[in-house]
Scaffold this motif. Structure first.
Motif: not given
Ligand SMILES: Nc1ncnc2c1ncn2[C@@H]1O[C@H](COP(=O)(O)OP(=O)(O)OP(=O)(O)O)[C@@H](O)[C@H]1O
Ligand SMILES: [Mg+2]
Lengths: 358, 333, 276
Positions: B203-216
């Motif tokens: 889940x930590x990876x998934x949440x981090x990836x969600x943030x990355x999507x927004x940043x992208x």
């Protein structure tokens, strides 16, 4: 005494093997030239990569320092050669002066980067070296103003080929009635350099310094407790790796005759790393094999996959360049997941298997 | 003074994007003490997926632009989360007890693979991000030609502040957040307390990836361009930001991101003037004559902008490896 | 070689020559006071025991002594010279070698190579020597090899010389660590729970090994939870509890000390009497 005869027999076999390999290596370029000079060039590039990979092997394989900016040292060597032997500054120094300068300058850069960062944990070092590689590239791209040093993204052209006495490595000469082309001459020169770097790797690994590197790689705290000055020994690995990179870069310049910052990106760093990983970090023969495989397979793909795609789909779906990079990526991932010790077992492992059987 | 203000605004905009990406690095580091090398690539995938969605929806569907943009974000987030999840399963979980070099190398391999898969899907060329929402520029200072801020900048800064607030709420106010912090403190004990460690790490990876999507999406809209290699430098910078703030520390990642953005913007804004050799005209008549012809003799121009992040990274690692807000950690003997 | 005279402010116990003197050693980890004001002296040729319940600070004392952590206060004088702010490698060069409680061998190297690495600090060959392999380097390399093999035989793991250290049995790994430490030619050998995880037979042979090492003139500092071993082999024992020295003296005296008994009764380890 069957054991003794056996040993003598084995030794004779080993010598026979060496002789066969030597003969093959000696006639290889002429055989390849029959297929096409392109293959001699490809072989030369492969040897250059063996050289680079063995340089990086000292850093990553022996000392366990993940250097992701290795190609920056290659770039330093290449630019030193290009600047000192081209019309750019109108300097034309001989290669045997430039190569040591390139190696020394790369070494200085290695020490400058290593001194503050080598006390860091391994993954930090990886990122810092990655950043360093990028910095060098940014400088190469921009040091064209206000004083034109690197000529920016256009790069430097018309770099002098290697010349030894009357032998010009860019031209074809008749030797005993045989036409020896430039690439074939470079082949022999590179082969000599490669033999030297192989010997250095093998001898270093089996030495007091090599063992100290491996100790640092295995357990830094224990290595220090055993009296190893880990900072110096890591710096030594870093500096040596950098120097080898510098020499390789110089040769690259001379052979290509043209360089630009584009040749020294992350992609190249990753490629050399993949060669080291594929061969099994720290395993000299494995790394050689890894470098040869990863240099040739993409070329073979270029000559097979490209026409095959055109034949089947009527157009090019995957550029060979992309396939090459995917290949490197998968090599890194799959090796780490399934064969972290490399494609060929190391000498220690072999000895271990033998002693267990006994 | 206007250059200064303007660079601060630009820096805050970029910095808030760095902060969001840095959060991804820092969360993963906090929980498994590994640098997720491929995180920058997740940002790139986010930008790309959003690009495709926006292009598809803006072509004559008549949807309001804000909705199109929101759909882009909504499409990017689950894709990135899936990528983040896959990264953890492939690169990190099998190698959790391997030597530290192993997961690093796997992650580099995965970055290369992700980059080139993106190249295959979205082409080698930079993709122009569609400007579906017209840029509006607001004057901040009264003087004409003074500092300005655009609606895009406001949206980026506001959006990241909201995202960060949401994350803090998640980590400090929910059960999942407590579990994450427990695993970060001590995996064994957390496991004994009945926490599913693998799930929390995933889940930590998934949440981090969600943030990355927004940043992208933010980076894509800000620069107006998306490219299959855009994640590399961005990831490096965001990692530098995380280290600057103190890796493993959420507040540190935010602070580090904003600071790094400002340092970079000010650096890029002033380095040209500061290293202009014409500043030294008073010392040499030859130089003065040369400068009379061309007053731009800068040694380092704003094209060196990317160098600042690395200089900051190296300086922090050398002088204060624990970062601004981090605690000192040492390997146990 | 004439040993340096102990500095005047180091008390020489019973006229014996002091090898290591510690004074006021203090170490904090955040809120944990791992060591507070610990002082002791170890004489040449002694086997000096260091005991105490779990978390008493024994390993921390080793770490501070060997330079892995800097102490927050206090100092060590070793063989007449202060060990101030020394890095672990410098401490090893001075003649203190150690083993680790949680065994830290070079796992992917052979047992022999592990011991050869121990010779590093007493040998000299550099990069150039390694590459050109001149006569001096070859001779040194041969000597390293021979000495390492001797040490493997000495500790009894020569049969596994070519196996990866990580593949050795637990007891053999502990012995290998001792061989590696001995390869640095220490004056003081610091062992952190060498008998941990060993069965009675292995412990008995470890005891013989320690006696032999002492017989060769190496002083030993021994952390051990196996009281039988400690009581039967140590000349003197220091007891730590919560980072403080609570007793010091002969094995027989220490185990009668009410403070020691109280410390252990609070802990999980029973104080066994030495077997006669
Ligand atoms: N690197 C460290 N960081 C934080 N605390 C530490 C560290 N090293 C030791 N400690 C703490 O210091 C105290 C003493 O630990 P130490 O390892 O010295 O005990 P010990 O006597 O060796 O115990 P044991 O018999 O269990 O090995 C413990 O509370 C431990 O948690
Ligand atoms: Mg202990």
């Amino acid at each position: 005494m069957p054991g003794l005869i056996d040993a003598r027999h084995r030794k004779r076999l080993a010598w026979a093997g060496v002789v066969v390999v030597a003969i093959v290596l000696a006639i290889l370029p002429f055989a390849l030239a029959q297929v096409g000079t392109a293959w001699v060039r490809i072989t030369n590039t492969a040897i250059l990569y063996v050289f680079l990979a063995l340089g990086l092997n000292i850093v990553v394989g022996f000392a366990g320092l993940l250097d992701l900016g290795y190609i920056a040292f290659y770039a330093v060597g290449a630019y030193v050669y290009a600047l000192l032997a081209s019309p750019h500054f109108n300097l034309h120094l001989p290669f045997w002066i430039i190569l040591p300068i390139g190696a020394a300058l790369a070494c200085v850069f290695g020490v400058l980067l290593g001194t503050p960062t080598l006390k860091l944990r391994g993954d930090y070092l990886a990122i810092v070296t990655l950043g360093f590689g990028e910095i060098i590239r940014i400088f190469l791209n921009n040091l064209a103003r206000p004083v034109n040093i690197t000529n920016g993204p256009q790069g430097i052209a018309q770099i002098d080929p290697v010349r030894i006495g009357d032998i010009n490595f860019a031209t074809t000469q008749q030797v005993l009635g045989v036409a020896v082309t430039g690439p074939i001459k470079y082949y022999y020169l590179l082969l000599l350099l490669m033999i030297a770097v192989v010997a250095i790797n093998v001898r270093l690994q089996d030495s007091r310094i090599g063992r100290a590197w491996e100790a640092v790689r295995e357990d830094e705290v224990a290595a220090r407790a055993m009296g190893i000055n880990t900072r110096n020994i890591k710096l030594l690995a870093f500096a040596m790796g950098a120097s080898f990179g510098g020499v390789a870069g110089g040769m690259f310049s001379a052979i290509q005759g043209f360089i630009s910052p584009e040749s020294f990106g992350l992609v190249e760093s990753v490629m050399v790393l993949a060669m080291v990983v594929l061969g099994g970090m720290g395993n000299v023969w494995g790394v050689i094999l890894g470098a040869i495989l990863l240099s040739f397979v993409p070329e073979i793909l270029r000559y097979t996959v490209e026409p095959a795609q055109k034949a089947i789909f009527g157009r090019l779906l995957l550029e060979p360049e992309v396939i090459r990079m995917l290949l490197f990526g998968f090599a890194l991932v799959l090796m780490m997941l399934f064969r972290p010790a490399g494609i060929v077992p190391s000498s220690v492992r072999k000895r271990e298997l033998e002693s267990r059987r006994a | 003074m206007d250059t200064f203000l303007q660079q601060i605004i630009n820096g805050l905009t970029l910095g808030s994007v760095y902060a969001i990406v840095a959060l991804g690095y820092t969360m993963v580091y906090g929980i498994i003490q590994l640098i997720n090398f491929a995180h920058g690539e997740v940002v790139m995938i986010g930008a790309m997926v959003a690009y495709s969605t926006i292009v598809a929806l803006s072509g004559g569907t008549g949807l309001p632009p804000a909705l199109v943009l929101a759909s882009g974000v909504a499409a990017a987030i689950p894709v990135c989360m899936a990528v983040g999840y896959a990264l953890e399963r492939v690169a990190y979980r099998p190698l959790r007890h391997a030597p530290r070099l192993a997961p690093l190398i796997t992650a580099i391999g995965l970055s290369i693979i992700l980059q080139h898969l993106a190249l295959i899907v979205w082409s080698r060329n930079p993709l122009p991000y569609p400007q579906i929402i017209a840029t509006v520029t607001y004057q901040i200072t009264a003087t004409a030609g003074g500092a300005t801020i655009t609606n895009v900048q406001i949206a980026i800064i506001g959006g990241s502040l909201a995202t960060m607030a949401l994350l803090l709420f998640l980590v400090y106010r929910t059960k999942l957040g407590i579990a994450m912090r427990a695993v970060a403190q001590n995996q064994q004990v957390a496991g004994l307390m009945g926490i599913d460690i693998n799930r929390v790490i995933s889940l930590t990876f998934v949440i981090g990836a969600g943030l990355a999507a927004i940043a992208g999406v933010m980076v894509g809209s800000y620069y107006g361009i998306a490219h299959y290699q855009m994640g590399f430098i961005l990831g490096l910078k965001a990692f530098s930001a995380a280290v600057l703030g103190g890796i493993g520390n959420l507040g540190g990642a935010m602070l580090g991101g904003l600071l790094l953005g400002i340092i970079e913007a000010l650096g890029a804004g002033y380095v040209g003037d500061l290293t202009n050799l014409c500043n030294l005209s008073g010392w040499s008549t030859a130089l003065a004559q040369r400068c009379a012809v061309d007053s731009n003799l800068t040694l380092f121009g704003s094209n060196y902008q990317d160098v600042f992040a690395f200089l900051v990274l190296i300086a922090v690692l050398v002088f204060r490896p624990s970062g601004l807000l981090g605690e000192r950690v040492s390997d146990r003997a | 070689m004439t040993a340096a005279a102990p500095s005047p402010d180091v008390p020489a116990t019973g006229g014996a020559h002091v090898l290591l003197a510690a004074r006021g050693i203090t170490k904090r980890f955040g809120g944990v006071q791992a060591l507070s004001d610990v002082g002791f002296t170890i004489n040449h040729g002694e086997i000096y025991g260091l005991i105490g319940p779990n978390g008493a600070g024994k390993t921390s004392l080793f770490n501070v002594l060997t330079g892995i952590y800097a102490p927050d206060g206090g100092e060590f004088v070793f063989d007449g010279n202060p060990l101030m702010n020394m890095k672990p490698n410098e401490v090893a060069r001075r003649g203190i070698a150690r083993t680790f409680q949680n065994i830290r061998l070079f796992g992917n190297l052979s047992a022999l190579e592990n011991v050869m690495i121990g010779r590093h600090v007493r040998t000299r060959a550099g990069v150039v020597g390694a590459i050109v392999r001149n006569a001096a380097t070859r001779a040194e390399e041969r000597a390293i090899h021979e000495r390492a093999y001797e040490l493997l035989e000495y500790v009894g793991v020569a049969a596994h010389a070519n196996r990866f250290a990580k593949h050795l049995a637990y007891g053999d790994q502990r012995r290998l660590e001792i061989a590696r430490a001995l390869a640095t030619e220490p004056k003081l050998l610091a062992l952190d729970e060498p008998a941990a995880g060993m069965n009675a037979t292995e412990t008995a042979s470890l005891k013989r090994l320690l006696a032999a090492i002492r017989g060769d003139g190496v002083t030993i500092l021994l952390i051990e939870h196996d009281m039988k071993l400690v009581m039967s082999i140590c000349d003197r024992v220091l007891v730590l509890d919560y980072g403080k020295k609570i007793a010091e003296g002969s094995a027989a005296d220490v185990q009668k000390d009410p403070k020691v008994i109280a410390a252990y009764l609070g802990g999980e380890i029973s104080l066994e009497l030495p077997a006669r």
